[in-house]
Design a protein around this motif. Structure first.
Motif: not given
Length: 312
Positions: A210-237
């Protein structure tokens, strides 16, 4: 793209609201277009059932994702599709982020009743989000903010049924199910929730097919930007709910990442903001460094005040 080599049916878990089902069907179509067999299984979450308390009073993060986490861990479904902003920054043991789909509109919007005179005077705005409440009160300190819960359809109906001047929604949710009315304004001054407008698909860590199947749906730019935002959130809260906004963008013209983050007091009177440009190579620590800067400039004290207030 290689065709799937097994007859396994990927069972897609989702909440049963119109928006959640839209998201699940979107993932289903993309998987089926790649040749995978799928089935949608809808479950009701506590966040949909308990509508008489603000989310932060329910005392747990991830109230909309918890039911689906249990369904995955107990083997009832293989994957779950979520609005990424609803997903806690720490996933349960054994569950992994398998795909982030290309992001939609990140903006918050004000849905109003055709008359905006109240913006210059006193008014009443509805939202179930501490972030939206704090940012609204920061800009409009004379206004009253009331709690608004339920799925987007329920919230739109409640707005019509009450004498409020307007309610704040994520544009993406309303656009996805064609509920966005003509009477709205874009709140481009309001920094969105981390990962707003993005959809995430999670799977069991050991389910390599299933992970291999889903990897084909991943959008790298969105993945990176949301990673940054969620890291900011996690570090703060550190696991509590707080009025935090974050938005990362890739500026293609300059080949840099642009980040805006904010932490506010619940009443909106205090506001700590940061904006930064960084090289793309710095993405893995960008959210962390921006959060540390906020914490060092009064954010630590403000976060402890917020935690104290939320415990009352």
């Amino acid at each position: 793209m290689a065709k799937p080599t097994t007859n396994k049916t990927i069972r897609i878990g989702t909440r049963d609201s119109e928006l959640a089902l839209w998201q699940a069907h979107t993932v289903q179509k993309q998987l089926q277009d790649l040749g995978y067999k799928t089935e949608i299984i809808a479950v009701k979450s506590d966040g949909d059932i308990i509508l008489d308390k603000p989310l932060y009073e329910l005392g747990i993060t991830g109230i909309f994702t918890k039911t689906l986490d249990v369904a995955m861990i107990t083997g009832k479904v293989d994957i779950a599709v979520h609005s990424m902003k609803d997903v806690p920054t720490a996933l349960p043991q054994g569950i992994v982020q398998a795909a982030v789909l290309e992001r939609a509109n990140t903006l918050d919007i004000l849905v109003h009743k055709g008359n905006l005179d109240f913006l210059e005077n006193s008014g009443t705005i509805a939202t179930g989000s501490l972030r939206r409440q704090a940012m609204w009160l920061n800009k409009y300190p004379n206004h009253t903010v009331v709690d608004l819960r339920g799925n987007v359809n329920t919230r739109m109906q409640k707005l019509q049924d009450n004498d409020w001047n307007g309610a704040v929604f994520a544009a993406a949710g309303l656009e996805r199910i064609n509920l966005k009315p003509d009477s709205f304004i874009n709140l481009d001054w309001m920094i969105p929730a981390p990962a707003q407008g993005a959809m995430v698909v999670v799977a069991m860590a050991e389910d390599f097919y299933t992970i291999e199947a889903l990897s084909q749906l991943n959008h790298v730019e969105t993945e990176i930007c949301t990673y940054i935002e969620r890291q900011f959130l996690r570090t703060l809260e550190g696991g509590c709910t707080a009025p935090i906004g974050a938005l990362a963008n890739y500026n293609e013209k300059e080949d840099v990442l642009e980040f805006s983050g904010v932490l506010l007091s619940i009443d909106g009177k205090q506001k700590l903001e940061i904006t930064k440009k960084a090289e793309v190579s710095e993405w893995k620590k960008l959210g962390y460094h921006c959060a540390q800067e906020i914490l060092n400039n009064g954010g630590s004290k403000l976060m402890s005040e917020i935690k104290t207030q939320l415990k009352k």
